[in-house]
Design an enzyme around this catalytic site. Structure first.
Site, PDB file in Angstrom:
ATOM      1  N   LYS B   3       0.855  -1.181   0.000  1.00 36.83           N
ATOM      2  CA  LYS B   3       0.000   0.000   0.000  1.00 36.83           C
ATOM      3  C   LYS B   3       0.891   1.230   0.000  1.00 36.83           C
ATOM      4  CE  LYS B   3      -3.634   2.355   2.518  1.00 36.83           C
ATOM      5  NZ  LYS B   3      -3.005   3.647   2.196  1.00 36.83           N
ATOM      6  N   THR B  14       6.706   5.839   1.255  1.00 39.91           N
ATOM      7  CA  THR B  14       5.763   5.598   2.349  1.00 39.91           C
ATOM      8  C   THR B  14       4.971   4.388   1.979  1.00 39.91           C
ATOM      9  OG1 THR B  14       5.508   7.936   2.766  1.00 39.91           O
ATOM     10  CG2 THR B  14       3.848   6.501   3.690  1.00 39.91           C
ATOM     11  N   GLU B  98      -0.191  10.995  -7.269  1.00 39.11           N
ATOM     12  CA  GLU B  98      -1.176  12.070  -7.393  1.00 39.11           C
ATOM     13  C   GLU B  98      -1.092  12.720  -8.773  1.00 39.11           C
ATOM     14  OE1 GLU B  98       1.231  11.959  -4.941  1.00 39.11           O
ATOM     15  OE2 GLU B  98       0.458  12.871  -3.080  1.00 39.11           O
ATOM     16  N   ASN B 221      -1.382  18.736  -3.671  1.00 46.08           N
ATOM     17  CA  ASN B 221      -0.462  18.868  -2.541  1.00 46.08           C
ATOM     18  C   ASN B 221      -0.384  20.277  -1.968  1.00 46.08           C
ATOM     19  OD1 ASN B 221       0.792  16.221  -1.904  1.00 46.08           O
ATOM     20  ND2 ASN B 221       1.147  16.274  -4.109  1.00 46.08           N
ATOM     21  N   THR B 226      -2.083  18.391   6.161  1.00 49.34           N
ATOM     22  CA  THR B 226      -2.018  17.163   6.974  1.00 49.34           C
ATOM     23  C   THR B 226      -1.661  17.538   8.402  1.00 49.34           C
ATOM     24  OG1 THR B 226       0.276  16.937   6.220  1.00 49.34           O
ATOM     25  CG2 THR B 226      -1.400  15.604   5.125  1.00 49.34           C
TER      26      THR B 226
END
Lengths: 226, 226
Positions: B3, B14, B98, B221, B226
């Site tokens: 993932k 990540t 993205e 972004n 976040t």
């Protein structure tokens, strides 16, 4: 006199710069002072981090001012003025970066060495996520601190401190309470953004200047062919 | 099972990945094979080059298939399949980056060592200018070759060769004659883009996968916090 172009990376950038002086500099002295100034100005700017193959920076000293070779005290004064002028010219390059809406100054202090501070400031400056955050007025401490974290310099998170536009966002390894609306407005309301990261290891410092990453940057660089 | 998330940089990204097998692997053997596969897959992907702080890749081997510890021949077969599967999973992360409109495979061959090839392929993959060129369907050999040039690996331009989607753009230090419209159409017409750079120094190879840099990437972004 300095002229920037595309491919602005942290190693002088695509740049033509000619500094002239009538001071009585000797060749070795002029080269040493110029390198010192370049390492604090033109070697510390980026737009997209893509270092160019074509850069020229020269210092021409014709000695018309006369007098003896500069002594240590005079040389120190000359060096300070040379550095300040180079920084002023260097900053104009990312400020004029394609589509830039912010000039971002990344000031890293407290590193174990200048080399370490350089690695950290350059890594933050080259992070697309940091550059997008500033575009969006986002005081995103996580993107900044994590970019410092992968710079290849051992860091103790508990020693880190971060301010953006003088607002403290992170201290001693933890985010601090701050007013997100005020912090965001401070970024949105100013072309200049100041990121200050303290590392807590020593006296090493480095400052890097970059632009934010914008829609106009992508459009410009995808729609033209060289 | 893998993932991906944001902050996809060339050091595992990540990422959460769990590989399961019933092969009778011993712990040392499993770790060695997994590292080999990771270095050819998840450690070679990027979206924006911002390495995350949070990555996990584990290989679980319960040994239910029975039998003795894998011998060298069986281990080689297992290693090949593990690597192929990890590459397949790893490629899906930048393909899903993205706003991505292209999955770019950068295959560097002929370097003096795998480490050199890795530096070159990663530098090309992290160049915003290269990523913008692919978005725009621009067979821009200059951006690719110059990114290789600042990777910190001594290169002889006369030994370099470059193909994009199998169309030769650059050979022996010079651009070659190619039909720009055909080359552009080949990039625009396919989600997959293959950049092949030969260095002419040895047998070192590395392949890196990344996405193009798009307007949607910047919007995404810069507009979320976040």
């Amino acid at each position: 006199m300095a002229k920037g172009e595309g491919m602005i990376g942290p190693n002088m950038a695509t740049m033509l710069c000619c500094v002239v002086t009538d001071a009585p500099l000797e060749a070795e002295q002029a080269q040493r002072l110029l390198l010192h100034a370049a390492n604090r100005s033109f070697n510390n700017i980026s737009v997209e981090g893509h270092t160019s193959t074509n850069d020229t920076m020269v210092l021409l000293a014709n000695g018309l001012a006369g007098g003896d070779k500069l002594n240590a005290a005079d040389e120190a004064v000359f060096s300070q003025h040379l550095e300040a002028m180079c920084i002023e010219l260097a900053k104009q390059i990312p400020a004029d970066g394609e589509g830039a809406t912010h000039l971002i100054e990344i000031r890293v202090t407290g590193a174990a060495s200048e080399a370490d501070a350089r690695k950290i400031s350059h890594e933050i400056a080259c992070s697309n996520l940091v550059k997008c955050a500033i575009l969006g007025g986002d005081p995103n401490w996580g993107r900044i601190v994590s970019a410092a974290g992968y710079a290849g310099v051992p860091l103790d998170p508990k020693q880190l401190g971060l301010k953006v536009n003088s607002i403290e966002l992170f201290a001693m390894g933890e985010p601090v309470a701050f007013d997100a609306k005020v912090a965001s407005a401070a970024i949105r309301g100013s072309f200049d953004t100041l990121i200050e990261l303290t590392v807590g290891q020593g006296k090493g410092e480095c400052t890097h200047w970059t632009s934010d990453l914008t829609v106009e940057y992508v459009q410009f660089n995808s729609e033209y062919t060289t």
